[in-house]
Design a protein around this motif. Structure first.
Motif, mmCIF file in Angstrom:
data_model
loop_
_atom_site.group_PDB
_atom_site.id
_atom_site.type_symbol
_atom_site.label_atom_id
_atom_site.label_comp_id
_atom_site.label_asym_id
_atom_site.label_seq_id
_atom_site.Cartn_x
_atom_site.Cartn_y
_atom_site.Cartn_z
ATOM 1 N N LYS A 236 0.821 -1.211 0.000
ATOM 2 C CA LYS A 236 0.000 0.000 0.000
ATOM 3 C C LYS A 236 0.854 1.258 0.000
ATOM 4 C CE LYS A 236 -3.763 2.248 2.526
ATOM 5 N NZ LYS A 236 -4.667 2.178 3.716
ATOM 6 N N SER A 239 2.605 1.724 -3.389
ATOM 7 C CA SER A 239 1.681 2.119 -4.459
ATOM 8 C C SER A 239 1.515 3.620 -4.547
ATOM 9 C CB SER A 239 0.311 1.464 -4.235
ATOM 10 O OG SER A 239 -0.303 1.955 -3.054
ATOM 11 N N THR A 240 1.789 4.343 -3.447
ATOM 12 C CA THR A 240 1.640 5.799 -3.459
ATOM 13 C C THR A 240 2.746 6.491 -4.251
ATOM 14 O OG1 THR A 240 2.901 6.057 -1.397
ATOM 15 C CG2 THR A 240 0.513 5.745 -1.206
ATOM 16 N N SER A 293 -3.151 8.233 -14.013
ATOM 17 C CA SER A 293 -4.605 8.064 -13.894
ATOM 18 C C SER A 293 -5.007 6.602 -13.731
ATOM 19 C CB SER A 293 -5.308 8.657 -15.122
ATOM 20 O OG SER A 293 -4.882 8.016 -16.313
ATOM 21 N N SER A 295 -3.229 4.062 -12.540
ATOM 22 C CA SER A 295 -2.741 3.425 -11.326
ATOM 23 C C SER A 295 -3.072 4.218 -10.063
ATOM 24 C CB SER A 295 -1.218 3.231 -11.415
ATOM 25 O OG SER A 295 -0.570 4.484 -11.539
ATOM 26 N N ASN A 296 -3.815 5.315 -10.205
ATOM 27 C CA ASN A 296 -4.122 6.161 -9.059
ATOM 28 C C ASN A 296 -5.610 6.108 -8.757
ATOM 29 O OD1 ASN A 296 -4.748 8.673 -7.503
ATOM 30 N ND2 ASN A 296 -2.546 8.986 -7.748
ATOM 31 N N ARG A 297 -5.946 5.527 -7.616
ATOM 32 C CA ARG A 297 -7.344 5.346 -7.247
ATOM 33 C C ARG A 297 -8.035 6.679 -6.987
ATOM 34 N NH1 ARG A 297 -8.241 1.390 -2.329
ATOM 35 N NH2 ARG A 297 -7.159 0.057 -3.851
ATOM 36 N N ASP A 298 -7.311 7.634 -6.377
ATOM 37 C CA ASP A 298 -7.915 8.933 -6.053
ATOM 38 C C ASP A 298 -8.328 9.687 -7.308
ATOM 39 O OD1 ASP A 298 -7.537 8.448 -3.373
ATOM 40 O OD2 ASP A 298 -5.579 9.450 -3.314
ATOM 41 N N LYS A 300 -8.994 8.381 -10.292
ATOM 42 C CA LYS A 300 -10.111 7.672 -10.927
ATOM 43 C C LYS A 300 -11.433 7.961 -10.225
ATOM 44 C CE LYS A 300 -8.025 3.613 -10.920
ATOM 45 N NZ LYS A 300 -7.767 2.159 -11.145
ATOM 46 N N GLN A 301 -11.421 7.994 -8.903
ATOM 47 C CA GLN A 301 -12.641 8.302 -8.153
ATOM 48 C C GLN A 301 -13.070 9.741 -8.379
ATOM 49 O OE1 GLN A 301 -11.730 7.281 -4.089
ATOM 50 N NE2 GLN A 301 -12.143 5.091 -4.399
#
Length: 316
Positions: A236, A239-240, A293, A295-298, A300-301
């Motif tokens: 986790k 991933s940042t 975009s 690989s970044n969850r924030d 995408k949300q």
């Protein structure tokens, strides 16, 4: 007609990619699609970050600056390249060539500095999380970006003016798809030793030092991640910064290979250098928004929320 008393060359012929033959139209369409996707993708990131309060953080602030730099780089190189591919070579004015070189140098230098600042941001977020908000405040971020712009504009303008004062008395043909530093110096009949030395000196604060800072930052980041006891925690945390690390390797990898490649004038060497140049002038600006975009969850949300908000507005 001359642009200056020291220059006899008023036009420069860019050969671009020779012998494309039947692939010329396909290559033109591919470049056009890449350019459109690059501009739209980077503009989308700027739009999403600007309109989403959840993304108003230092990392995404620097990301918008990187997206703007990618748009500037792509707009400097690709439109003229499309013209070259379509006409199998084209001529540009001497001043136009120097202008393209200046904006190319500006974009590349700014990208190096921004990637360095972004690596420092990831270092603070992972290695010093308790002091992150205090160190990486809005004032620091704005000052860091302004400092990058001021340093980059001052130094690249100095180098460009120095190049413009060289004597260019022919030939006026560049076997490349844009006006780069080495091909321009090959056209000069002046002594370019001091200018090459100046370029090597300027490469230290704009290429070598940023790359060292990035390596040291990620060295500390990796050490910190390895100390996390759980595997899921390590994944986790990593991933940042994985997106930024991928961009760094892609950008610096192609750049280092390009300028450390033996400078020989054979056809094969020039073809290889053209391909390597495509990586950091065309491919990298295209992949940057995709890497961040996808690989970044924030992001995408935030994009989904912005899209749903627009749909609701249209229905109302």
């Amino acid at each position: 007609m001359q642009f200056s008393n020291s220059s006899e060359v008023t036009e420069i012929l860019l050969l671009g990619f020779q012998n494309l033959e039947s692939f010329r139209i396909c290559f033109f369409l591919l470049l056009l699609i890449i350019f459109c996707v690059t501009v739209c993708g980077n503009l989308l990131i700027i739009l999403v970050v600007s309109y989403s309060r959840s993304l108003h953080s230092p990392m995404y602030f620097f990301l918008t600056q990187l997206s703007f730099t990618d748009i500037m780089l792509s707009s400097t190189i690709v439109p003229n390249m499309l013209h070259i591919v379509l006409l199998e070579g084209t001529s540009v004015s001497f001043i136009g060539c120097l202008t393209q070189f200046y904006f190319f140098l500006t974009s590349e230098s700014l990208e190096c500095l921004l990637l360095t600042v972004m690596s420092y941001d990831r270092y603070q977020a992972i290695c010093n999380p308790l002091h992150y908000n205090m160190v990486m405040d809005l004032t620091f971020c704005v000052r860091a970006v302004l400092l990058c712009w001021v340093m980059m504009i001052a130094v690249t303008l100095t180098l460009s003016v120095t190049v413009s004062r060289l004597q260019f008395c022919g030939p006026n043909v560049i076997d490349h798809f844009f006006c780069d530093f080495d091909p321009l110096l090959e056209l000069s009949c002046s002594d370019t030793f001091l200018l090459k030395l100046e370029d090597m000196i300027l490469a230290v604060p704009f290429v070598v030092c940023p790359f060292i800072v990035i390596l040291v930052s990620y060295g500390y980041i990796i050490i910190t991640i390895m100390k996390i006891p759980s595997v899921s925690g390590r994944q986790k945390t990593f991933s940042t910064c994985s997106s930024h690390l991928a961009v760094v390797f892609l950008y610096y990898g192609s750049l280092i290979i390009m300028y450390l490649f033996p400078n020989k004038k054979s056809v094969n060497k020039k073809s290889v250098k053209k391909v390597l140049s495509l990586l950091y002038t065309v491919v990298t600006p295209l992949l940057n928004p995709m890497i961040y975009s996808l690989s970044n969850r924030d992001i995408k949300q935030a994009f989904k929320k912005l899209r749903n908000k627009k749909v609701v507005c249209l229905l109302n």
